[in-house]
Design a protein around this motif. Structure first.
Motif, PDB file in Angstrom:
ATOM      1  N   GLN A   1      -1.466   7.412  -6.082  1.00  0.00           N
ATOM      2  CA  GLN A   1      -2.125   8.336  -7.145  1.00  0.00           C
ATOM      3  C   GLN A   1      -1.938   9.795  -6.061  1.00  0.00           C
ATOM      4  O   GLN A   1      -2.413  10.662  -6.378  1.00  0.00           O
ATOM      5  CB  GLN A   1      -3.563   8.215  -7.299  1.00  0.00           C
TER       6      GLN A   1
ATOM      7  N   GLN B   1      -6.307  -2.470  -0.683  1.00  0.00           N
ATOM      8  CA  GLN B   1      -6.244  -2.410  -2.285  1.00  0.00           C
ATOM      9  C   GLN B   1      -6.725  -0.670  -2.500  1.00  0.00           C
ATOM     10  O   GLN B   1      -6.028   0.059  -3.124  1.00  0.00           O
ATOM     11  CB  GLN B   1      -6.924  -3.274  -3.171  1.00  0.00           C
TER      12      GLN B   1
ATOM     13  N   ASP C   1      -4.113   2.195  -3.832  1.00  0.00           N
ATOM     14  CA  ASP C   1      -4.452   3.186  -5.015  1.00  0.00           C
ATOM     15  C   ASP C   1      -4.142   4.553  -4.588  1.00  0.00           C
ATOM     16  O   ASP C   1      -3.781   5.486  -5.403  1.00  0.00           O
ATOM     17  CB  ASP C   1      -6.118   3.038  -5.481  1.00  0.00           C
TER      18      ASP C   1
END
Length: 296
Positions: A73, A65, A69
């Motif tokens: 990003q 996870q 992210d």
């Protein structure tokens, strides 16, 4: 490179056709070839899919996870053609080539629980045909229309036979209301030949909303009446293996809860791509790899 005999013609005819799967089992290996049991392999052959309630342990999931992210990003990916955005909101819909963009995911897909199962199901060494993160944001993640992946891979990438398998690994919880995967069990035994010629650079539109290569409503109704529809829900860290010809799709997500999945396609090294069967040229490398190096 010339194409072999086309066993699954599509996008050629004025009317849709249903073609029974020809000499392509859904399972090529046996229980001694990998982690899945004989019972699991039998069900996979019958249904076209295998659900794994917990593929990743909690610490592994947390790391996955965090890497999700980071990739989502990463400013270095701004403007990269491998990043597909929603048509109306400009939010990220998919990021392709994640096993090349991320050393973490590159290592994960080589794990025996993943690559080992792919080799077992396909009965051979494998390579990665495609990898991506599918991100369906809350309050507006668009649906994925009903389709067979093999139809596109055959028509536009030149995949000759049904000897590929996909893994969808949940990185967020998959609820019945946030656009989770739906499959018609047993539909992998029937190839739906679609109508409509492939436009030039069709992938630029189809990755946002697929239209060419989607089955007609009559064929979908016939398959749904025969097989029903199974919807997959599960905790983050759960996974689904499914055959390349499974009829599947997902609803849009108007809930507040995003849905993110790691999607990896393994193809047998004995099923290497040829010329496309229904397109003038093959799609870019990040959509259909022509690097058939054995995954180790």
């Amino acid at each position: 490179m010339s194409s072999p005999i086309d066993l699954y013609p599509t996008r050629r005819f004025k009317e849709p056709r249903l073609v029974y799967r020809t000499d392509d089992p859904a399972v090529w290996g046996g229980p001694g070839d990998g982690p899945l049991t004989a019972t699991q392999l039998d069900r996979h052959e019958l249904d076209g899919f295998t659900a794994v309630p917990q593929l990743l342990e909690p610490t592994e999931l947390a790391d996955a996870q965090a890497e999700l992210d980071r990739v989502m990003q990463d400013p270095a990916l701004d403007g990269d053609e491998r990043v597909i955005r929603e048509r109306t909101t400009d939010e990220v819909r998919s990021v392709f080539d994640v096993h090349k963009l991320s050393p973490f995911f590159a290592a994960l897909v080589r794990d025996e629980r993943i690559a080992g199962v792919a080799r077992q199901i396909l009965g051979s060494d494998v390579y990665i045909h495609q990898s991506r993160i599918n991100y369906k944001p809350g309050f507006g993640g668009a649906p994925f229309e009903w389709h067979s992946d093999f139809e596109t891979w055959h028509a536009e990438d030149g995949m000759p036979r049904m000897r590929a398998v996909s893994l969808s690994l949940a990185l967020t919880e998959n609820y019945h209301f946030n656009g989770s995967l739906m499959i018609m069990p047993g539909s992998h035994q029937t190839f739906v030949s679609c109508v409509g010629e492939t436009p030039e650079d069709n992938h630029k539109a189809s990755l946002v909303k697929q239209e060419i290569g989607t089955p007609d409503h009559g064929s979908l109704r016939l398959l749904a009446d025969k097989h029903g529809i199974h919807q997959f829900t599960g905790k983050a860290g759960s996974a689904i293996w499914f055959d390349c010809n499974c009829m599947h799709g997902s609803n849009g997500n108007i809930s507040p809860f995003p849905r993110s999945n790691l999607f990896i396609v393994f193809n047998s090294v004995e099923n290497a791509l040829t010329d496309p069967f229904a397109a003038e040229k093959h799609r870019p490398e990040y959509l259909g790899s022509r690097d058939w190096q054995v995954l180790k």
